[in-house]
Motif scaffolding. Structure first.
Motif, PDB file in Angstrom:
ATOM      1  N   MET A   1     -35.439  31.106 -50.866  1.00  0.00           N
ATOM      2  CA  MET A   1     -34.914  30.308 -51.959  1.00  0.00           C
ATOM      3  C   MET A   1     -35.361  28.863 -51.797  1.00  0.00           C
ATOM      4  N   LYS A   2     -35.945  28.291 -52.833  1.00  0.00           N
ATOM      5  CA  LYS A   2     -36.383  26.902 -52.790  1.00  0.00           C
ATOM      6  C   LYS A   2     -35.170  25.992 -52.727  1.00  0.00           C
ATOM      7  N   ARG A   3     -35.242  25.000 -51.856  1.00  0.00           N
ATOM      8  CA  ARG A   3     -34.113  24.103 -51.671  1.00  0.00           C
ATOM      9  C   ARG A   3     -34.161  22.925 -52.640  1.00  0.00           C
ATOM     10  N   SER A   4     -33.021  22.636 -53.241  1.00  0.00           N
ATOM     11  CA  SER A   4     -32.911  21.460 -54.091  1.00  0.00           C
ATOM     12  C   SER A   4     -32.754  20.223 -53.212  1.00  0.00           C
ATOM     13  N   LYS A   5     -32.810  19.059 -53.833  1.00  0.00           N
ATOM     14  CA  LYS A   5     -32.618  17.815 -53.088  1.00  0.00           C
ATOM     15  C   LYS A   5     -31.220  17.757 -52.489  1.00  0.00           C
ATOM     16  N   VAL A   6     -30.238  18.210 -53.239  1.00  0.00           N
ATOM     17  CA  VAL A   6     -28.860  18.181 -52.754  1.00  0.00           C
ATOM     18  C   VAL A   6     -28.693  19.140 -51.580  1.00  0.00           C
ATOM     19  N   LEU A   7     -29.234  20.345 -51.705  1.00  0.00           N
ATOM     20  CA  LEU A   7     -29.122  21.322 -50.628  1.00  0.00           C
ATOM     21  C   LEU A   7     -29.813  20.822 -49.365  1.00  0.00           C
ATOM     22  N   GLN A   8     -30.995  20.237 -49.509  1.00  0.00           N
ATOM     23  CA  GLN A   8     -31.699  19.718 -48.346  1.00  0.00           C
ATOM     24  C   GLN A   8     -30.921  18.574 -47.703  1.00  0.00           C
ATOM     25  N   GLU A   9     -30.307  17.742 -48.528  1.00  0.00           N
ATOM     26  CA  GLU A   9     -29.479  16.661 -47.998  1.00  0.00           C
ATOM     27  C   GLU A   9     -28.282  17.219 -47.238  1.00  0.00           C
ATOM     28  N   ASP A  10     -27.681  18.288 -47.768  1.00  0.00           N
ATOM     29  CA  ASP A  10     -26.569  18.933 -47.070  1.00  0.00           C
ATOM     30  C   ASP A  10     -26.993  19.410 -45.687  1.00  0.00           C
ATOM     31  N   LEU A  11     -28.167  20.012 -45.614  1.00  0.00           N
ATOM     32  CA  LEU A  11     -28.660  20.534 -44.341  1.00  0.00           C
ATOM     33  C   LEU A  11     -29.002  19.400 -43.373  1.00  0.00           C
ATOM     34  N   ASP A  12     -29.626  18.355 -43.879  1.00  0.00           N
ATOM     35  CA  ASP A  12     -30.051  17.244 -43.026  1.00  0.00           C
ATOM     36  C   ASP A  12     -28.872  16.458 -42.464  1.00  0.00           C
ATOM     37  N   SER A  13     -27.766  16.414 -43.210  1.00  0.00           N
ATOM     38  CA  SER A  13     -26.637  15.583 -42.797  1.00  0.00           C
ATOM     39  C   SER A  13     -25.554  16.365 -42.053  1.00  0.00           C
ATOM     40  N   PHE A  14     -25.709  17.669 -41.932  1.00  0.00           N
ATOM     41  CA  PHE A  14     -24.681  18.489 -41.282  1.00  0.00           C
ATOM     42  C   PHE A  14     -24.677  18.250 -39.775  1.00  0.00           C
ATOM     43  N   THR A  15     -23.495  18.020 -39.214  1.00  0.00           N
ATOM     44  CA  THR A  15     -23.389  17.780 -37.777  1.00  0.00           C
ATOM     45  C   THR A  15     -22.167  18.498 -37.208  1.00  0.00           C
ATOM     46  N   LEU A  16     -22.185  18.693 -35.912  1.00  0.00           N
ATOM     47  CA  LEU A  16     -21.065  19.221 -35.146  1.00  0.00           C
ATOM     48  C   LEU A  16     -20.971  18.427 -33.849  1.00  0.00           C
ATOM     49  N   PRO A  17     -19.812  18.428 -33.198  1.00  0.00           N
ATOM     50  CA  PRO A  17     -19.702  17.735 -31.901  1.00  0.00           C
ATOM     51  C   PRO A  17     -20.676  18.300 -30.870  1.00  0.00           C
ATOM     52  N   GLU A  18     -21.053  17.477 -29.914  1.00  0.00           N
ATOM     53  CA  GLU A  18     -22.054  17.864 -28.923  1.00  0.00           C
ATOM     54  C   GLU A  18     -21.647  19.108 -28.137  1.00  0.00           C
ATOM     55  N   ASP A  19     -20.359  19.224 -27.785  1.00  0.00           N
ATOM     56  CA  ASP A  19     -19.938  20.381 -27.002  1.00  0.00           C
ATOM     57  C   ASP A  19     -20.070  21.674 -27.793  1.00  0.00           C
ATOM     58  N   MET A  20     -19.875  21.588 -29.104  1.00  0.00           N
ATOM     59  CA  MET A  20     -20.025  22.769 -29.944  1.00  0.00           C
ATOM     60  C   MET A  20     -21.494  23.127 -30.122  1.00  0.00           C
ATOM     61  N   LEU A  21     -22.330  22.120 -30.263  1.00  0.00           N
ATOM     62  CA  LEU A  21     -23.766  22.370 -30.355  1.00  0.00           C
ATOM     63  C   LEU A  21     -24.263  23.063 -29.083  1.00  0.00           C
ATOM     64  N   SER A  22     -23.776  22.611 -27.945  1.00  0.00           N
ATOM     65  CA  SER A  22     -24.176  23.221 -26.672  1.00  0.00           C
ATOM     66  C   SER A  22     -23.715  24.660 -26.580  1.00  0.00           C
ATOM     67  N   GLU A  23     -22.502  24.915 -27.074  1.00  0.00           N
ATOM     68  CA  GLU A  23     -21.957  26.271 -27.015  1.00  0.00           C
ATOM     69  C   GLU A  23     -22.755  27.230 -27.897  1.00  0.00           C
ATOM     70  N   LEU A  24     -23.280  26.746 -29.016  1.00  0.00           N
ATOM     71  CA  LEU A  24     -24.033  27.595 -29.937  1.00  0.00           C
ATOM     72  C   LEU A  24     -25.495  27.768 -29.529  1.00  0.00           C
ATOM     73  N   MET A  25     -25.978  26.905 -28.679  1.00  0.00           N
ATOM     74  CA  MET A  25     -27.394  26.907 -28.309  1.00  0.00           C
ATOM     75  C   MET A  25     -27.840  28.267 -27.764  1.00  0.00           C
ATOM     76  N   GLY A  26     -28.853  28.842 -28.418  1.00  0.00           N
ATOM     77  CA  GLY A  26     -29.453  30.079 -27.946  1.00  0.00           C
ATOM     78  C   GLY A  26     -28.597  31.321 -28.087  1.00  0.00           C
ATOM     79  N   LYS A  27     -27.515  31.235 -28.825  1.00  0.00           N
ATOM     80  CA  LYS A  27     -26.624  32.386 -28.958  1.00  0.00           C
ATOM     81  C   LYS A  27     -27.153  33.388 -29.994  1.00  0.00           C
TER      82      LYS A  27
END
Length: 356
Positions: free
Chosen positions: A1-27
């Motif tokens: 699916m081609k991404r709109s400007k809004v959808l791409q902005e949503d993806l680019d700006s999405f964040t989680l705390p560092e400990d959660m990012l570490s927990e998800l890494m490689g899962k």
């Protein structure tokens, strides 16, 4: 699916705390219902974080899934940091009964969304969440999964006719003689399975009780009220309500919902349920329509043309309180007017918009 400007902005700006990012890494994570709005957003949003997550997606249509995740599949093959996306066309219950490979987390999004289909097929609507969740929990016992989140619904609270806040232990009336109640009763039963398996076997299985969720990336076939209102407003057509618009609920933007689900997945307590909604968005359907008119197209009108046997849920005023979710550390990003603006902007850019 081609991404709109809004959808791409949503993806680019999405964040989680560092400990959660570490927990998800490689899962390795299974997401059911990945071709749906929320399941697809979970995969797309977390994939954009480049955490090397490997995805396993049991779906009803492999062709549809490959079309939806075309860009994500290409990125996983061509760029570093992206995990693999494995798509399997199957029955979701049979998938977990036969699954042998270990996975770390399971997010169960598969569910009917059409009120008319629920009314037409109450037995299937009731049994699907129970049978599929049991298969997931049995797999979780065998393979010691780290966590399971079941996507439940605001409808488990039944009919409530006051505006006081609703907490996870609240309960309203559910009409056991209505075929439309098959959805709420099936969801409640699946929730209780999670509680039972958590108590008896120690499985971290949690319930996310979602309010109405919308945002960039909805499909051409989306027909829930938020999409209907946006289509009408963008096309300069009056918004037609099929009820008096008295039902009231809160709302949540799609990426805020994704982050809430991940907070529950990683920080939630097994057997517990969590309300998922954005504070300050408790509105009647009529009030929501007025916001679409204000934000998207002030030139249109709002009309009521009641339709009998439409499959809509009974009028309720479910003012979900997300305090329990917030206590996990979750924060939201968008209020209701910004949600509507972003959805309308995304739809206006969509290649399918404007088709009759």
């Amino acid at each position: 699916m081609k991404r709109s400007k809004v959808l791409q902005e949503d993806l680019d700006s999405f964040t989680l705390p560092e400990d959660m990012l570490s927990e998800l890494m490689g899962k390795r994570i299974v997401v059911t219902g990945a071709t749906g709005l929320i399941g697809g957003a979970i995969v797309r949003t977390l994939q954009a974080l480049r955490l090397g997550i490997d995805w396993v997606l049991p779906v009803r249509s492999e062709a549809k899934a490959k079309k939806i995740f075309g860009q994500e599949i290409s990125e996983s093959r061509e760029k570093e940091g992206y995990g693999e996306i494995e798509i399997e066309e199957c029955d979701v219950t049979e998938f977990f009964e036969n699954l042998k490979e270990p996975v770390d987390y399971i997010i169960h999004c598969a569910s009917p969304t059409s009120g008319k289909e629920m009314t037409k097929h109450p037995s299937e609507t009731f049994l699907l969440p129970i049978e599929s969740e049991k298969a997931i929990l049995e797999y979780g016992r065998r393979e010691n999964v780290k966590g399971v989140v079941y996507l439940s619904s605001i409808e488990v609270y039944g009919e409530i006719h006051h505006r006081e806040k609703i907490y996870e232990d609240s309960i309203g009336f559910i009409d056991r003689s209505s075929p439309r109640s098959s959805y709420a009763l099936g969801k409640l039963s699946a929730e209780y399975l999670n509680y039972g398996y958590a108590e008896e076997y120690g499985i971290r299985a949690m319930n996310a009780r979602l309010t109405q969720t919308f945002g960039a990336g909805i499909s051409e076939t989306e027909n829930r009220v938020f999409a209907q209102f946006a289509k009408s407003a963008l096309r300069g057509e009056d918004i037609i309500l099929k009820t008096e618009g008295k039902s009231a609920k809160p709302y949540i933007y799609l990426t805020d919902c994704v982050s809430a689900i991940i907070y529950i997945l990683l920080r939630g307590k097994g057997g517990e349920s969590y309300n998922v909604s954005t504070p300050g968005t408790f509105l009647t359907i009529r009030e929501l329509a007025e916001i679409y008119r204000k934000v998207v197209n002030p030139e249109i009108y709002i009309k009521i043309e009641k339709e009998e046997n439409s499959g809509y849920a009974p009028d309720t005023t479910v003012n979900l309180d997300p305090t329990k979710l917030i206590s996990l550390g979750w924060k939201w990003k968008y209020g209701i007017e910004e949600m509507v603006k972003r959805l309308a902007s995304d739809m206006k850019e969509a290649s399918w918009f404007g088709k009759s």
